[in-house]
Design an enzyme around this catalytic site. Structure first.
Site, PDB file in Angstrom:
ATOM      1  N   GLY A  14       6.721  -0.480  -6.013  1.00 26.04           N
ATOM      2  CA  GLY A  14       6.848   0.949  -6.322  1.00 26.04           C
ATOM      3  C   GLY A  14       7.777   1.175  -7.503  1.00 26.04           C
ATOM      4  CG  PHE A  15      10.012   4.927  -9.727  1.00 26.19           C
ATOM      5  CD1 PHE A  15      10.347   4.518 -11.015  1.00 26.19           C
ATOM      6  CD2 PHE A  15      10.780   5.904  -9.114  1.00 26.19           C
ATOM      7  CE1 PHE A  15      11.433   5.073 -11.674  1.00 26.19           C
ATOM      8  CE2 PHE A  15      11.860   6.473  -9.764  1.00 26.19           C
ATOM      9  CZ  PHE A  15      12.194   6.052 -11.040  1.00 26.19           C
ATOM     10  CB  ILE A  16      13.150   2.836  -6.546  1.00 23.03           C
ATOM     11  CG1 ILE A  16      13.243   4.317  -6.952  1.00 23.03           C
ATOM     12  CG2 ILE A  16      14.549   2.253  -6.364  1.00 23.03           C
ATOM     13  CD1 ILE A  16      13.976   5.207  -5.968  1.00 23.03           C
ATOM     14  CG  ASP A  35       4.081  -2.016  -2.529  1.00 21.64           C
ATOM     15  OD1 ASP A  35       3.119  -1.265  -2.277  1.00 21.64           O
ATOM     16  OD2 ASP A  35       5.086  -1.640  -3.164  1.00 21.64           O
ATOM     17  CG  ASN A  36       0.781   0.284   1.684  1.00 27.14           C
ATOM     18  OD1 ASN A  36       1.291   0.646   0.622  1.00 27.14           O
ATOM     19  ND2 ASN A  36       0.628   1.104   2.710  1.00 27.14           N
ATOM     20  CG  LEU A  80      13.451   0.030  -1.716  1.00 25.21           C
ATOM     21  CD1 LEU A  80      13.323  -0.223  -3.210  1.00 25.21           C
ATOM     22  CD2 LEU A  80      14.672   0.900  -1.467  1.00 25.21           C
ATOM     23  CE1 TYR A 153       9.495  10.569   2.102  1.00 23.91           C
ATOM     24  CE2 TYR A 153      11.256  12.052   1.403  1.00 23.91           C
ATOM     25  CZ  TYR A 153      10.651  10.803   1.389  1.00 23.91           C
ATOM     26  OH  TYR A 153      11.228   9.791   0.665  1.00 23.91           O
TER      27      TYR A 153
END
Ligand code: UDP
Length: 324
Positions: A14-16, A35-36, A80, A153
């Site tokens: 992902g981004f981070i 990561d999926n 994360l 969320y």
């Protein structure tokens, strides 16, 4: 600092996560990513694919067998992986609940076996619609109605924090919870509603820059490189265990001024337009008027100071999008 560790990063594409992977490998560690690829992208870690220190596994944090195998091999976990982005959550509320709640529980349950240290990524969203500015870690969390999926969320991350603290207190798992506040930088995509990559994309394409509501709402944006540096330090800080820690920048900017700044820095001819909330989001969406973190805690703990100005970070994002 020991830089020869085996580290699991959930959501590492992902981004981070991809920035964190890059940094930890650079420091000499061996990284396992799970990561999926729901919001993460292989492209984010493509430049590292031949690196012997990186092991990428495509899979879900809900796959407990796989998670058990991975966690059995590592010294530390940065958790994360989460369903992120306002639009994503409104479209797939169940997905968000399962990943954010069960995923975190699985990580903690497996970490407990060898007391592996876990850093859980939480979010400023947990403050809900509290209007006390700046937000301090101890503040009350104020959520809206159960009939409004917008709060899923916030709620799920809020429970993740309780889970982390309970595993710390009752099961002696070293857990650190970090609340990220509007982290921005290259590789973040606007597809899930994030404002800065969205504005930059619009400006570069000379399309209207879409400010939602009247644009007087404020945020404080943190550079991903500052954030990465801080979480790596926190992972090595004994005092951070069992704590919930705000992490972000404490300079506030209105979304109107952000739009102007992006327009200026891209030298764009885009118009800045205002879109009423009921057109921008599904009915009943509640936006937060102001969001600023109190970061005195992390300052005291690790001497944290954001290095990048908002202009510098926006310039990095512009460069990234121009090259993409
Ligand atoms: N926003 C906007 N235009 C966009 C996307 C977002 O004006 O194209 C606004 C949004 O309503 C919010 C702010 O920008 O007030 C930050 O939105 P983002 O989704 O990036 O983060 P969050 O709401 O989680 O702080």
């Amino acid at each position: 600092m020991n830089n020869n560790k085996k580290i699991l990063i959930t959501g590492g594409a992902g981004f981070i996560g991809s920035h964190l992977t890059e940094k930890l490998i650079e420091q000499g560690n061996e990284i396992f990513i799970i990561d999926n690829l729901s919001t993460g992208r292989l492209e984010n870690i493509k430049h590292l694919q031949d690196n012997k220190k990186l092991h990428f596994v495509k899979g879900s944090v809900l796959d407990e067998k796989l998670m058990a195998e991975l966690i059995a091999q590592v010294d530390e976990i940065y958790h994360l992986a989460a369903a992120v982005g306002v639009k994503h959550i409104l479209e797939k509320p169940l997905d968000c609940l399962l990943v954010n709640l069960n995923g975190t529980e699985i990580v903690l349950r497996q970490a407990e076996k060898r007391k592996v240290k876990v850093l859980i990524a939480s979010s400023s969203e947990v403050y809900g619609k509290g209007d006390k500015v700046p937000f301090k870690e101890q503040d009350d969390r104020v959520y809206g109605s159960v009939y409004n999926n917008r709060w899923i969320y916030a709620f799920s991350k809020g429970v993740d924090e309780f889970l982390g603290l309970a595993y710390y207190k009752e099961k002696n798992v070293p857990v650190i919870v970090v609340r990220f506040f509007n982290v921005i930088g290259p590789r973040q995509v606007g597809r899930y509603g994030m404002v800065v990559p969205n504005f930059v994309k619009q400006a570069l394409k000379s399309e209207p820059i879409t400010v939602y509501g009247n644009g007087n709402q404020t945020r404080s944006f943190a550079d991903v490189d500052d954030i990465i540096r801080a979480i790596i330090k926190l992972m090595d800080t004994k005092q951070a265990e069992g704590q919930v820690i705000n992490l972000g920048a404490d300079k506030e900017i209105s979304i109107n001024n952000l739009a102007k700044k992006v327009k200026e820095l891209t030298k764009s001819s885009s118009k800045i337009t205002h879109i009423p909330y009921n057109q921008a989001y599904p009915d009943g969406f509640e936006d937060l008027r102001r969001r600023v973190p109190d970061i005195s805690n992390v300052r005291r703990m690790i001497g944290y100071e954001p290095k990048f100005s908002l202009e510098e970070t926006i310039k990095k994002i512009i460069k990234y999008q121009q090259q993409a």
